[in-house]
Enzyme design. Structure first.
Site, short mmCIF file in Angstrom:
data_model
loop_
_atom_site.label_atom_id
_atom_site.label_comp_id
_atom_site.label_asym_id
_atom_site.label_seq_id
_atom_site.Cartn_x
_atom_site.Cartn_y
_atom_site.Cartn_z
N HIS A 1 38.29 47.52 32.02
CA HIS A 1 39.55 48.27 32.07
C HIS A 1 39.31 49.65 32.68
CE1 HIS A 1 40.81 45.88 28.25
NE2 HIS A 1 41.50 45.39 29.26
N ARG B 1 40.69 39.29 37.07
CA ARG B 1 39.30 38.83 36.94
C ARG B 1 39.19 37.42 37.54
NH1 ARG B 1 39.44 39.79 30.68
NH2 ARG B 1 41.31 38.64 31.18
#
Ligand code: PNS
Length: 163
Positions: free
Chosen positions: A17, A92
Site C-alpha cells: 500500500h 497486484r
C-alpha cells in the site's frame, strides 16, 4: 490542484500500500488516503479505523502532500467532498482484476466525472495482502518488512491478547 484519492480498508497498511501511496504522491499535487470503515469486510477489521489511520499517518510523515482521512460514505461521495477527480487503486496479481473492475465500473456509473486509475504493484509486493499478513502473524510468523515496524508490534500485541 490535481488531487487523487487512494482508498482502501488498510487493515493493516502494508509495504505494498505504502509503495502505491508514495508513487501516487509523486504523480499528483495532493493525495488523500481514504480509510474505509469497512465494518462488513471479512468478519470486521482487526484494527479500529482510528488505529488504521494512525498507522498510515506515521508511515507517510515524510510525504508532505499526503493526508489520511477516514470515510464512511460512498467512495464517489467522499471524492466529491474532497474535490478529487481521480481514484487510484493498486493492482497486484490477476485475482485483483475482477473485483477492481467491478468497483471501477460501479463508481463510474455513480459519477462519470471521477476516473479510476490503476498502478501496478512492484513484483516484490505482488502477492502481499493485509489478510496474508494477519494470517502469518496469527501463526507467529514474521511480517517484518511487509508492514511498518509499528504495525508488527501492534499485530503481535493484538493477536496475543486474543489467545
Ligand atoms: O481495501 P479494499 O477492500 O480494496 O477497499 C475497498 C473500499 C473501501 C475502497 C471499498 O469497499 C469502498 O469504496 N467502500 C465504500 C462504499 C462504496 O463506495 N461502494 C461502492 C463501490 S463498489
Amino acid at each position: 490542484m490535481r488531487r487523487a484519492l487512494c482508498p482502501g480498508t488498510f487493515d493493516p497498511v502494508t509495504s505494498g500500500h505504502l509503495d502505491i501511496i508514495e508513487r501516487s504522491a509523486s504523480l499528483f499535487d495532493e493525495v488523500v488516503v481514504a480509510v474505509g470503515l469497512s465494518p462488513d469486510k471479512g468478519g470486521g477489521p482487526l484494527f479500529s479505523v482510528d488505529e488504521r489511520v494512525g498507522f498510515i499517518t506515521s508511515a507517510v510523515k515524510h510525504l508532505t502532500n499526503v493526508v489520511v482521512r477516514p470515510f464512511d460514505t460512498l467512495l464517489v461521495e467522499f471524492a466529491q467532498m474532497n474535490d478529487a477527480h481521480v481514484i487510484i487503486k493498486g493492482l497486484r496479481a490477476v485475482t485483483d482484476f475482477e473485483r477492481e473492475f467491478q468497483m471501477a465500473q460501479l463508481n463510474y456509473r455513480l459519477d462519470a466525472d471521477i476516473e479510476t486509475m490503476f498502478i501496478m504493484s512492484i513484483p516484490e509486493y505482488a502477492y502481499l495482502s493485509s489478510s496474508a499478513v494477519k494470517e502469518i502473524a496469527r501463526h507467529g510468523g514474521s511480517v517484518r518488512g511487509l508492514v511498518p515496524d509499528a504495525v508488527c508490534e501492534a499485530l503481535a500485541a493484538r493477536l496475543n491478547q486474543s489467545h
